[in-house]
Scaffold this motif. Structure first.
Motif, PDB file in Angstrom:
ATOM      1  N   GLN A   1       0.830  -1.205   0.000  1.00 46.90           N
ATOM      2  CA  GLN A   1       0.000   0.000   0.000  1.00 46.90           C
ATOM      3  C   GLN A   1       0.864   1.255   0.000  1.00 46.90           C
ATOM      4  N   ARG A   2       1.936   1.211   0.832  1.00 45.43           N
ATOM      5  CA  ARG A   2       2.844   2.361   0.839  1.00 45.43           C
ATOM      6  C   ARG A   2       3.508   2.547  -0.522  1.00 45.43           C
ATOM      7  N   LYS A   3       3.901   1.395  -1.133  1.00 46.09           N
ATOM      8  CA  LYS A   3       4.508   1.495  -2.459  1.00 46.09           C
ATOM      9  C   LYS A   3       3.508   2.027  -3.480  1.00 46.09           C
ATOM     10  N   LEU A   4       2.210   1.588  -3.370  1.00 49.70           N
ATOM     11  CA  LEU A   4       1.190   2.046  -4.312  1.00 49.70           C
ATOM     12  C   LEU A   4       0.934   3.541  -4.141  1.00 49.70           C
ATOM     13  N   ASP A   5       0.884   3.993  -2.879  1.00 51.07           N
ATOM     14  CA  ASP A   5       0.717   5.429  -2.645  1.00 51.07           C
ATOM     15  C   ASP A   5       1.880   6.208  -3.228  1.00 51.07           C
ATOM     16  N   ALA A   6       3.077   5.692  -3.024  1.00 48.94           N
ATOM     17  CA  ALA A   6       4.244   6.379  -3.583  1.00 48.94           C
ATOM     18  C   ALA A   6       4.191   6.382  -5.103  1.00 48.94           C
ATOM     19  N   LEU A   7       3.754   5.239  -5.693  1.00 50.47           N
ATOM     20  CA  LEU A   7       3.635   5.165  -7.154  1.00 50.47           C
ATOM     21  C   LEU A   7       2.557   6.095  -7.658  1.00 50.47           C
ATOM     22  N   HIS A   8       1.443   6.190  -6.899  1.00 47.18           N
ATOM     23  CA  HIS A   8       0.374   7.106  -7.292  1.00 47.18           C
ATOM     24  C   HIS A   8       0.869   8.548  -7.295  1.00 47.18           C
ATOM     25  N   ARG A   9       1.597   8.904  -6.225  1.00 50.60           N
ATOM     26  CA  ARG A   9       2.151  10.267  -6.193  1.00 50.60           C
ATOM     27  C   ARG A   9       3.129  10.491  -7.336  1.00 50.60           C
ATOM     28  N   GLU A  10       3.895   9.465  -7.613  1.00 53.64           N
ATOM     29  CA  GLU A  10       4.863   9.591  -8.707  1.00 53.64           C
ATOM     30  C   GLU A  10       4.152   9.755 -10.042  1.00 53.64           C
ATOM     31  N   ARG A  11       3.050   8.983 -10.194  1.00 49.31           N
ATOM     32  CA  ARG A  11       2.305   9.090 -11.462  1.00 49.31           C
ATOM     33  C   ARG A  11       1.618  10.446 -11.579  1.00 49.31           C
ATOM     34  N   GLU A  12       1.108  10.980 -10.464  1.00 44.78           N
ATOM     35  CA  GLU A  12       0.495  12.310 -10.514  1.00 44.78           C
ATOM     36  C   GLU A  12       1.523  13.354 -10.910  1.00 44.78           C
ATOM     37  N   GLU A  13       2.693  13.248 -10.307  1.00 41.91           N
ATOM     38  CA  GLU A  13       3.743  14.195 -10.671  1.00 41.91           C
ATOM     39  C   GLU A  13       4.138  14.038 -12.132  1.00 41.91           C
ATOM     40  N   GLU A  14       4.232  12.761 -12.561  1.00 42.24           N
ATOM     41  CA  GLU A  14       4.583  12.527 -13.961  1.00 42.24           C
ATOM     42  C   GLU A  14       3.479  13.026 -14.884  1.00 42.24           C
ATOM     43  N   ARG A  15       2.209  12.857 -14.451  1.00 47.94           N
ATOM     44  CA  ARG A  15       1.084  13.333 -15.272  1.00 47.94           C
ATOM     45  C   ARG A  15       1.122  14.844 -15.418  1.00 47.94           C
ATOM     46  N   GLU A  16       1.380  15.517 -14.296  1.00 43.75           N
ATOM     47  CA  GLU A  16       1.495  16.974 -14.379  1.00 43.75           C
ATOM     48  C   GLU A  16       2.654  17.388 -15.276  1.00 43.75           C
ATOM     49  N   ALA A  17       3.769  16.661 -15.137  1.00 37.94           N
ATOM     50  CA  ALA A  17       4.915  16.989 -15.984  1.00 37.94           C
ATOM     51  C   ALA A  17       4.593  16.744 -17.453  1.00 37.94           C
ATOM     52  N   LEU A  18       3.856  15.618 -17.737  1.00 35.75           N
ATOM     53  CA  LEU A  18       3.484  15.344 -19.126  1.00 35.75           C
ATOM     54  C   LEU A  18       2.511  16.387 -19.650  1.00 35.75           C
ATOM     55  N   GLY A  19       1.586  16.829 -18.792  1.00 30.71           N
ATOM     56  CA  GLY A  19       0.655  17.865 -19.250  1.00 30.71           C
ATOM     57  C   GLY A  19       1.374  19.143 -19.629  1.00 30.71           C
TER      58      GLY A  19
END
Length: 1029
Positions: A859-877
């Motif tokens: 769960q901690r890894k998934l939360d970290a991955l989710h945050r990473e994906r959000e950051e990556e999504r913002e960067a991609l946008g």
């Protein structure tokens, strides 16, 4: 006339008395002398005059301590700062204060070079002088200035001032340690001056070595103590703040430097003082322990033990010079202190301990301790400390455990005098097991082969503790031991080559019956050792540690194959085939035999042998208790022989003549079998065997050749059903409640818990005093003994019954066994197709807990991955926005380029036409006659309305060629520019396509990760897909 004569005589006597009184000075009292000296000390401006006053007060202070203290103490404190200016006067001042603050007890506490054989009488010590020393100390410590001044004087270069300040600070610390420690903390100089004294080259100041005559005269005592080192020890004792400050001032490095310069553990009392100071800095101070590791001081410890640095590789043998050394008392004390430092570094339970374990392994200390404890001629007391240090070093440390499992050693056995026999090379684990089973090969002989010596038992108990640490969280090591559980082909011996593996040696000693132990083969002529069962006891302790590793080890131990005993000449039924006994059955049979031999020895008056058989029975019962706990399969195998129950019931119900420890262990084992009998199975045939009238026993048929059942004494009615029916919970319940009784059952276990042999076992030692001997009696025998034999007999009174692991196991489980016997036998019913065992439940609980931890981690890894994906999504946008703007800009540039291309195409076309025209004119001019004048007038007009010169002119031809070349260059430049623009447009389309593909992949990864993708983005993806189609 007479009147005149008498008057003259009176006048003459008066005149003579007046004259004599005038000529004779008045007598001076002691108090007036001290007052005058004090006044001169306070008021005189001459340094020599003040120095003389100080010397006089010093002389008076020894005989008039009270008067000098009451009158001159404050004046002396006021002149303390002048010791830096006047070293000679400062020396007298410090010595005077030392005499005033010194207690009478100090004069008797320090060793004298020639002590009197008889101590002084109690009234010889003046209580008043003792009170005066404390009173003067309190006056000195009324303010912190005197202590601050003394700390400042420690930085002076003058020998007398520095040494006197050290002595005075030491006396003040002895009298009022807490107050002085508080003043030192607030001192401007801090403890830097004191730590700086450790760099003093003069040993009298640093080490307190014996002094020459000229220096000894200034000392108030006959022997100068190790002033700086002793002062440091007293200062940091029980003060964590001072310990941290002293450590950060570099005390560790300086103390280790001194110890190394003095020769390591061969350096005498100086090394002992240094190691004691390091021990005080590390004790109960986690910060200093971490600092000691982080400053790379751990690798400096093995060289102090004279172990090679860097350590040899595991495959290379250690040097013989380390294994065989000459040991004296001081060297032994230094080595023990050094090993105790390792114990201090491993006293924690967190990450710091793990780091210290790895650091000690890398430095070679683990191997040094293994070599020292298992393969050297070190004294037994040092081996005890080395093996005790190995216990926390190996606990839950896989690298250290792997070293113990893979290292090979070459032990030595004492051969008389200074000769030692080299034993065959063997695995370190086998050497550890042999040490636990047989003791130290050298020490066992040095005490005449007496195995029960307290020191030898301590060494064997320490080896058991190291073996316990090896088994903790070490499934690979446990598996290796279980694979080696094979009976040896011959009787094991220390000189067997190749030596037996650890498992075979353990199994042989575990199952063998005790017998008188004899000296090793190289020591023929020595008398045999007395009969004892300690090899069996320590083998049981070792095997119990293997069984505690889990149900897997218990199941593997149940599968150990045992050889069949010799068959007797008696026919057996044809339908009954021989089968080898199981290890549980064999141990139970040994318990039965031990109880029988105990009864026989008591009847014949051999009380010591009877006690040894009771000890063996307790050891085997303890192993069975651990084996059957939470193991339904082991309980079922135990109950398969119905006679095993009778082996337990008989000592429980016996009213007298049996040890309470045997009764308590038998009750615990019987209650354990009732509690964990949840796996029913088939019960093999068992018969009754009686070795005493009225005391029938059941004994497994594979062990002994028994007479026919009809010839044996009949069992009690309450136990007759065990001869033919399976023993399970339903049959055990009436035995527990009716034949034994719940109250008696609980009473047997309570008596074991209250027994001194059980209560005296501690985590540090399992050796207890024999009944009827207390510690005071043992010390009296050792002190007042008139020979070596009496001291040896006092040591022999120690004995071993249990180890701390079993005591802790008992305390945690005995109450649940007491409650279990009153439960309904049908409360736990086996479910068809399943084995309902507590071991399985425990395993499932552990699995659930492990899975919960894994789930939390995921769960901690998934939360970290989710945050990473959000950051990556913002960067991609943001990147998409930037690329979109770039694409729009490139589109505009593309349109402009297209317009420029069209205009360039028009210009290129015009240039090409002009080039063709010029070429045609050039050809015509080349073939036209040079004399035709009319050609120039009829030539066509040039582009732009200009007229072209006659082609017959040489200048005109040259201009045409130049013009043609220029046009060619312009054409090539335009074509190159056009090609470059086409490449830019193509690169832009490729980048746009790559960006689109990357956006699709990111959206796919977001959908796989469970992230939400907006509908607009999904529609856009669909539109893009349709366009692609």
């Amino acid at each position: 006339m007479d009147f005149l004569t008498s008057t003259y005589s009176q006048l003459r006597q008066t005149a003579q008395s007046q004259l004599s009184s005038a000529l004779t000075p008045p007598s001076q009292s002691l108090q007036s002398t001290i007052d005058k000296l004090t006044d001169r000390l306070l008021q005189s401006s001459d340094i020599a005059d003040r120095r003389a006053s100080l010397l006089a007060l010093k002389g008076l202070s020894r005989d008039a301590k009270r008067e000098v203290g009451e009158t001159a103490l404050m004046a002396l404190l006021g002149r303390l700062e002048e010791a830096e200016v006047d070293p000679e006067g400062g020396k007298a001042l410090l010595e005077t204060l030392l005499v005033l603050c010194e207690r009478d007890d100090d004069l008797h506490s320090h060793p004298h070079p020639h002590p009197h054989p008889y101590p002084p009488p109690p009234n010889a010590r003046g209580k008043g002088r003792e009170d005066l020393g404390l009173r003067h100390t309190d006056v000195v410590l009324q303010s912190p200035e005197p202590v601050h001044t003394l700390v400042h004087l420690l930085g002076q270069s003058n020998f007398y001032v520095r040494f006197g300040a050290l002595q005075l600070l030491g006396v003040l610390l002895q009298n009022r340690a807490v107050v002085v420690q508080g003043y030192v903390l607030t001192s401007p100089m801090g403890v830097g001056s004191l730590v700086g004294v450790l760099q003093e080259r003069r040993e009298i100041i640093r080490n307190g070595t014996p002094t020459p005559l000229g220096v000894a005269l200034l000392l108030p005592r006959a022997h100068a103590p190790a002033e700086a080192l002793l002062l440091l020890q007293n200062l940091i004792n029980s003060n964590a703040d001072l310990q941290k400050i002293v450590a950060f001032e570099g005390a560790f490095e300086r103390l280790l430097d001194i110890a190394q310069q003095e020769g390591g553990m061969e350096g005498g009392v100086v090394v002992q003082d240094c190691l004691t100071a390091i021990e005080l800095l590390l004790k109960f101070n986690v910060s200093n322990q971490n600092y000691f590791r982080e400053t790379s001081n751990i690798p400096r410890l093995p060289p102090l033990l004279l172990f090679p640095s860097p350590p040899p590789p595991p495959t290379a043998p250690s040097p013989q010079s380390f294994a065989l050394q000459f040991w004296d008392t001081q060297k032994l004390a230094n080595a023990i202190l050094l090993v105790r430092l390792v114990l201090l570094l491993l006293g924690g339970a967190g990450q710091g301990k793990e780091q210290n374990q790895l650091a000690l392994l890398a430095s070679g200390m683990t191997r040094a301790l293994l070599e020292l404890g298992l393969a050297s001629n070190a004294p037994t007391s040092l081996k005890i400390h080395a093996l005790k240090a190995l216990s926390p070093l190996l606990a839950n440390s896989k690298p250290n455990q792997e070293l113990l499992g893979s290292l090979s050693l070459t032990p030595y056995a004492w051969a008389g005098g200074d000769e030692w026999d080299r034993l065959p090379q063997q695995a370190s684990l086998a050497a550890l097991v042999r040490t636990a089973l047989s003791g130290d090969q050298g020490a066992a002989v040095l005490v005449g082969g007496v195995e029960a010596a307290r020191e030898g038992l301590e060494c064997r108990a320490a080896a058991v503790g190291a073996f316990d640490s090896f088994c903790q969280s070490n499934p690979a090591g446990i598996h290796l031991l279980l694979e080696e559980l094979v009976f040896p082909p011959s009787e094991p011996s220390p000189f067997t080559d190749p030596p037996l593996p650890a498992g075979s040696l353990l199994l042989h000693t575990l199952t063998a019956l005790p017998e008188p132990e004899r000296a090793p083969q190289s020591l023929n002529g020595l008398p045999p050792a007395r009969f004892n069962t300690y090899p069996t006891v320590f083998a049981c302790h070792l095997f119990a540690h293997v069984l505690r590793s889990g149900e897997g080890a218990k199941a593997a131990a149940r599968g150990v194959t045992l050889p069949l005993p010799p068959q007797a000449q008696q026919p057996e039924p044809e339908d009954e085939a021989d089968h080898p006994p199981t290890l549980i059955q064999l141990l139970t049979g040994n318990v039965n035999l031990a109880l029988r031999e105990h009864t026989r020895a008591r009847e014949e008056g051999r009380e010591r042998e009877a006690r040894e058989w009771e000890r063996a029975a307790c050891a085997w019962l303890g192993v069975l208790c651990v084996w059957c706990w939470e193991s339904a399969g082991s309980v079922r195998e135990f109950l398969e022989e119905g006679g095993n129950v009778q082996v337990l019931v008989q000592p429980i119900t016996q009213p007298s003549g049996i040890d309470p420890l045997v009764q308590g262990l038998a009750a615990f084992l019987l209650g354990t079998c009732y509690e964990y009998d949840t796996d029913p199975g088939e019960v093999t045939r068992c018969v009754f065997f009686s070795f005493l009238p009225g005391l029938p026993f059941l004994f497994p048929s594979p062990f002994l050749l028994l007479p026919p059942l009809s010839l044996l004494a009949s069992p009690p009615p309450s136990l007759q059903m065990l001869a033919a029916n399976p023993a399970h919970r339903a049959t055990l319940h009436p035995i527990l409640l009716k034949h034994i009784g719940a109250d008696q059952f609980v009473n047997r276990m309570t008596r074991l818990r209250e027994d001194d042999r059980f209560k005296q076992v501690t985590p540090d030692s399992g050796v207890v005093l024999s009944p009827g001997q207390d510690l005071h009696q043992q010390v009296q025998v050792q002190v007042q003994g008139q020979g070596q034999e009496q001291g040896r007999e006092a040591e022999e009174e120690g004995e071993v019954w249990f180890d701390w692991a079993f005591v802790e196991f008992w305390k945690n489980t005995y109450f649940s066994v007491q409650r279990a016997i009153t439960s309904d036998p049908n409360a736990v019913k086996p479910i068809s197709g399943e084995t309902q065992t507590l071991a399985l439940i425990s395993s499932l609980q552990g699995t659930i807990q492990s899975q919960a931890q894994d789930l939390e981690t995921m769960q901690r890894k998934l939360d970290a991955l989710h945050r990473e994906r959000e950051e990556e999504r913002e960067a991609l946008g943001s990147e998409l926005d930037r690329l979109g703007a770039h694409v729009a800009e490139m589109g505009e540039e593309l349109q402009l380029a297209a317009g420029r291309e069209r205009s360039l195409d028009l210009r290129v076309g015009e240039r090409e036409r002009e080039v063709e025209r010029l070429r045609a004119e050039l050809v015509e001019a080349a073939f036209a006659p040079t004399s035709a004048p009319a050609a120039a007038s009829v030539s066509p007009p040039a582009r732009g309305g200009s007229q072209v010169s006659a082609v017959s002119s040489p200048g005109t031809e040259t201009e045409l060629k130049a013009r043609l070349a220029e046009l060619d260059r312009e054409l090539k430049a335009a074509q190159a520019k056009l090609k470059e623009q086409e490449e830019q447009v193509e690169d832009a389309f490729v980048a746009l396509d790559e960006l689109s593909q990357k956006r699709k992949r990111d959206k796919g990864r977001m959908r796989q990760a469970g992230l939400v993708v907006s509908e607009d983005e999904e529609d856009e993806d669909k539109d893009e897909g349709e366009e692609d189609e």
